[in-house]
Design a protein around this motif. Structure first.
Motif, PDB file in Angstrom:
ATOM      1  N   LEU A  91       5.088 -14.644   0.062  1.00  0.00           N
ATOM      2  CA  LEU A  91       4.577 -13.800   1.139  1.00  0.00           C
ATOM      3  C   LEU A  91       5.763 -12.968   1.618  1.00  0.00           C
ATOM      4  O   LEU A  91       6.673 -13.490   2.280  1.00  0.00           O
ATOM      5  CB  LEU A  91       3.999 -14.649   2.271  1.00  0.00           C
ATOM      6  N   ALA A  92       5.743 -11.704   1.251  1.00  0.00           N
ATOM      7  CA  ALA A  92       6.911 -10.849   1.415  1.00  0.00           C
ATOM      8  C   ALA A  92       7.439 -10.831   2.845  1.00  0.00           C
ATOM      9  O   ALA A  92       6.672 -10.768   3.807  1.00  0.00           O
ATOM     10  CB  ALA A  92       6.573  -9.429   0.968  1.00  0.00           C
ATOM     11  N   VAL A  93       8.745 -10.884   2.947  1.00  0.00           N
ATOM     12  CA  VAL A  93       9.418 -10.718   4.236  1.00  0.00           C
ATOM     13  C   VAL A  93       9.893  -9.266   4.331  1.00  0.00           C
ATOM     14  O   VAL A  93       9.977  -8.568   3.327  1.00  0.00           O
ATOM     15  CB  VAL A  93      10.618 -11.672   4.354  1.00  0.00           C
ATOM     16  N   PRO A  94      10.187  -8.780   5.536  1.00  0.00           N
ATOM     17  CA  PRO A  94      10.670  -7.401   5.649  1.00  0.00           C
ATOM     18  C   PRO A  94      11.915  -7.165   4.818  1.00  0.00           C
ATOM     19  O   PRO A  94      12.831  -7.987   4.786  1.00  0.00           O
ATOM     20  CB  PRO A  94      10.973  -7.275   7.145  1.00  0.00           C
ATOM     21  N   GLY A  95      11.936  -6.027   4.091  1.00  0.00           N
ATOM     22  CA  GLY A  95      13.076  -5.665   3.271  1.00  0.00           C
ATOM     23  C   GLY A  95      13.510  -4.250   3.576  1.00  0.00           C
ATOM     24  O   GLY A  95      13.149  -3.681   4.602  1.00  0.00           O
ATOM     25  N   VAL A  96      14.254  -3.660   2.677  1.00  0.00           N
ATOM     26  CA  VAL A  96      14.699  -2.286   2.847  1.00  0.00           C
ATOM     27  C   VAL A  96      13.646  -1.366   2.258  1.00  0.00           C
ATOM     28  O   VAL A  96      13.383  -1.417   1.060  1.00  0.00           O
ATOM     29  CB  VAL A  96      16.046  -2.044   2.149  1.00  0.00           C
ATOM     30  N   PRO A  97      12.978  -0.531   3.053  1.00  0.00           N
ATOM     31  CA  PRO A  97      11.878   0.302   2.545  1.00  0.00           C
ATOM     32  C   PRO A  97      12.259   1.098   1.307  1.00  0.00           C
ATOM     33  O   PRO A  97      13.342   1.676   1.236  1.00  0.00           O
ATOM     34  CB  PRO A  97      11.577   1.233   3.729  1.00  0.00           C
ATOM     35  N   LEU A  98      11.340   1.089   0.320  1.00  0.00           N
ATOM     36  CA  LEU A  98      11.453   1.855  -0.917  1.00  0.00           C
ATOM     37  C   LEU A  98      12.604   1.418  -1.808  1.00  0.00           C
ATOM     38  O   LEU A  98      12.815   1.971  -2.869  1.00  0.00           O
ATOM     39  CB  LEU A  98      11.590   3.357  -0.615  1.00  0.00           C
ATOM     40  N   VAL A  99      13.367   0.426  -1.390  1.00  0.00           N
ATOM     41  CA  VAL A  99      14.492  -0.019  -2.208  1.00  0.00           C
ATOM     42  C   VAL A  99      14.352  -1.491  -2.564  1.00  0.00           C
ATOM     43  O   VAL A  99      14.333  -1.859  -3.728  1.00  0.00           O
ATOM     44  CB  VAL A  99      15.835   0.220  -1.479  1.00  0.00           C
ATOM     45  N   ALA A 100      14.244  -2.321  -1.533  1.00  0.00           N
ATOM     46  CA  ALA A 100      14.228  -3.763  -1.799  1.00  0.00           C
ATOM     47  C   ALA A 100      13.066  -4.476  -1.136  1.00  0.00           C
ATOM     48  O   ALA A 100      13.102  -5.685  -0.972  1.00  0.00           O
ATOM     49  CB  ALA A 100      15.544  -4.386  -1.340  1.00  0.00           C
ATOM     50  N   SER A 101      12.049  -3.747  -0.711  1.00  0.00           N
ATOM     51  CA  SER A 101      10.898  -4.410  -0.100  1.00  0.00           C
ATOM     52  C   SER A 101      10.132  -5.191  -1.155  1.00  0.00           C
ATOM     53  O   SER A 101       9.609  -4.592  -2.096  1.00  0.00           O
ATOM     54  CB  SER A 101       9.975  -3.375   0.556  1.00  0.00           C
ATOM     55  N   PRO A 102      10.053  -6.504  -1.043  1.00  0.00           N
ATOM     56  CA  PRO A 102       9.381  -7.299  -2.073  1.00  0.00           C
ATOM     57  C   PRO A 102       7.868  -7.204  -1.958  1.00  0.00           C
ATOM     58  O   PRO A 102       7.328  -6.755  -0.955  1.00  0.00           O
ATOM     59  CB  PRO A 102       9.866  -8.716  -1.769  1.00  0.00           C
ATOM     60  N   LYS A 103       7.196  -7.627  -3.006  1.00  0.00           N
ATOM     61  CA  LYS A 103       5.746  -7.682  -3.030  1.00  0.00           C
ATOM     62  C   LYS A 103       5.284  -9.125  -2.882  1.00  0.00           C
ATOM     63  O   LYS A 103       5.925 -10.046  -3.378  1.00  0.00           O
ATOM     64  CB  LYS A 103       5.216  -7.104  -4.353  1.00  0.00           C
ATOM     65  N   SER A 104       4.155  -9.301  -2.231  1.00  0.00           N
ATOM     66  CA  SER A 104       3.571 -10.635  -2.134  1.00  0.00           C
ATOM     67  C   SER A 104       2.893 -10.982  -3.457  1.00  0.00           C
ATOM     68  O   SER A 104       2.366 -10.105  -4.139  1.00  0.00           O
ATOM     69  CB  SER A 104       2.547 -10.680  -0.996  1.00  0.00           C
ATOM     70  N   ALA A 105       2.907 -12.255  -3.803  1.00  0.00           N
ATOM     71  CA  ALA A 105       2.358 -12.687  -5.093  1.00  0.00           C
ATOM     72  C   ALA A 105       1.786 -14.094  -4.976  1.00  0.00           C
ATOM     73  O   ALA A 105       2.147 -14.861  -4.083  1.00  0.00           O
ATOM     74  CB  ALA A 105       3.443 -12.653  -6.172  1.00  0.00           C
ATOM     75  N   LEU A 106       0.889 -14.412  -5.897  1.00  0.00           N
ATOM     76  CA  LEU A 106       0.219 -15.710  -5.918  1.00  0.00           C
ATOM     77  C   LEU A 106      -0.042 -16.099  -7.364  1.00  0.00           C
ATOM     78  O   LEU A 106      -0.456 -15.268  -8.169  1.00  0.00           O
ATOM     79  CB  LEU A 106      -1.105 -15.620  -5.147  1.00  0.00           C
ATOM     80  N   ILE A 107       0.228 -17.354  -7.695  1.00  0.00           N
ATOM     81  CA  ILE A 107      -0.044 -17.886  -9.028  1.00  0.00           C
ATOM     82  C   ILE A 107      -0.964 -19.096  -8.877  1.00  0.00           C
ATOM     83  O   ILE A 107      -0.706 -19.980  -8.057  1.00  0.00           O
ATOM     84  CB  ILE A 107       1.248 -18.293  -9.758  1.00  0.00           C
ATOM     85  N   PHE A 108      -2.045 -19.122  -9.668  1.00  0.00           N
ATOM     86  CA  PHE A 108      -2.976 -20.243  -9.576  1.00  0.00           C
ATOM     87  C   PHE A 108      -3.632 -20.506 -10.922  1.00  0.00           C
ATOM     88  O   PHE A 108      -3.648 -19.647 -11.813  1.00  0.00           O
ATOM     89  CB  PHE A 108      -4.038 -19.988  -8.508  1.00  0.00           C
ATOM     90  N   ASN A 109      -4.176 -21.707 -11.068  1.00  0.00           N
ATOM     91  CA  ASN A 109      -4.963 -22.088 -12.241  1.00  0.00           C
ATOM     92  C   ASN A 109      -6.421 -22.232 -11.823  1.00  0.00           C
ATOM     93  O   ASN A 109      -6.714 -22.671 -10.706  1.00  0.00           O
ATOM     94  CB  ASN A 109      -4.478 -23.419 -12.818  1.00  0.00           C
ATOM     95  N   VAL A 110      -7.330 -21.881 -12.734  1.00  0.00           N
ATOM     96  CA  VAL A 110      -8.750 -22.000 -12.421  1.00  0.00           C
ATOM     97  C   VAL A 110      -9.493 -22.607 -13.605  1.00  0.00           C
ATOM     98  O   VAL A 110      -9.203 -22.302 -14.772  1.00  0.00           O
ATOM     99  CB  VAL A 110      -9.360 -20.628 -12.040  1.00  0.00           C
ATOM    100  N   THR A 111     -10.439 -23.482 -13.291  1.00  0.00           N
ATOM    101  CA  THR A 111     -11.294 -24.116 -14.290  1.00  0.00           C
ATOM    102  C   THR A 111     -12.742 -23.970 -13.848  1.00  0.00           C
ATOM    103  O   THR A 111     -13.058 -24.137 -12.669  1.00  0.00           O
ATOM    104  CB  THR A 111     -10.958 -25.612 -14.438  1.00  0.00           C
ATOM    105  N   ALA A 112     -13.619 -23.632 -14.787  1.00  0.00           N
ATOM    106  CA  ALA A 112     -15.047 -23.503 -14.510  1.00  0.00           C
ATOM    107  C   ALA A 112     -15.777 -24.713 -15.098  1.00  0.00           C
ATOM    108  O   ALA A 112     -15.465 -25.159 -16.206  1.00  0.00           O
ATOM    109  CB  ALA A 112     -15.598 -22.215 -15.111  1.00  0.00           C
TER     110      ALA A 112
END
Length: 212
Positions: A91-112
């Motif tokens: 969950l991205a924290v504040p960074g340097v705009p347009l240079v080091a601002s990170p993106k939020s991401a999520l990894i999961f497994n799913v079974t049907a």
């Protein structure tokens, strides 16, 4: 854990293209699918680098809500269960705009699971990596413009959309949910229901002014 952290390092600088804002449209055909159990667990969740904290309970609630709102729209003849294991997040924290601002991401497994057959449809869990949607709010990094709750909502809605995309692919490739034959049955049922409802709607409409 090392592999998950490596994946986070790869995706935090990549823009996402998932668009989950289609819930007011007809859902993509999924044959005879109807959502049964919506199970979300976090047995081995890992917080990635430069991330806000979020509890297991918060992730479970966010993901269950997103899955429910997307898949409860289906009214097929058979029940299928979705089991989701959240493996890690950023969950991205504040960074340097347009240079080091990170993106939020999520990894999961799913079974049907096929309820009637009492077995999994995929023996090996499908692993999906999600990154936040690109928007005016996230172009500078969502850590600057969104709360933790908004970031989690964004990621969970994207996750549910990617699960839907995967299930649709499996329907075509592996004939899950009765395949395209079941799609035709459901489409015919919808048309018949629409025709049956049309006279009732017309009967409730006020008559036009009589011609003099």
């Amino acid at each position: 854990m090392t592999r998950i952290l490596a994946l986070f390092c790869l995706v935090i600088s990549v823009a996402a293209c998932t668009n989950p804002n289609d819930l007011d449209e007809a859902p993509a055909p999924l044959g005879d699918f109807a959502l049964g159990h919506n199970v979300v667990v976090t047995p081995n969740i890992t917080k990635g680098p430069a991330s806000r904290d979020a509890s297991d309970e918060e992730w479970i609630a966010a993901m269950k809500q997103a899955v429910d709102e997307r898949f409860s729209r289906y009214d097929g003849d058979k029940l299928y269960h979705l089991g989701i294991s959240i493996e890690g997040y950023v969950l991205a924290v504040p960074g340097v705009p347009l240079v080091a601002s990170p993106k939020s991401a999520l990894i999961f497994n799913v079974t049907a699971w096929d309820d009637a057959a009492g077995k999994k449809l995929n023996d090996k869990p499908e692993q999906i990596t999600v990154i936040e949607s690109f928007s005016g709010e996230t172009v500078l990094g969502s850590g600057l413009t969104q709360s933790k709750e908004e970031q989690m909502r964004n990621l969970s809605r994207n996750a549910a959309k990617l699960i839907q995309n995967w299930l649709v692919r499996q329907k075509y490739q592996e004939d899950w949910f009765g395949g395209t034959d079941a799609d035709k049955v459901m489409a015919a049922r919808s048309k018949a229901a629409a025709r049956a409802a049309a006279p009732a709607v017309a009967a409730t409409e006020p008559a036009g002014d009589a011609e003099s």
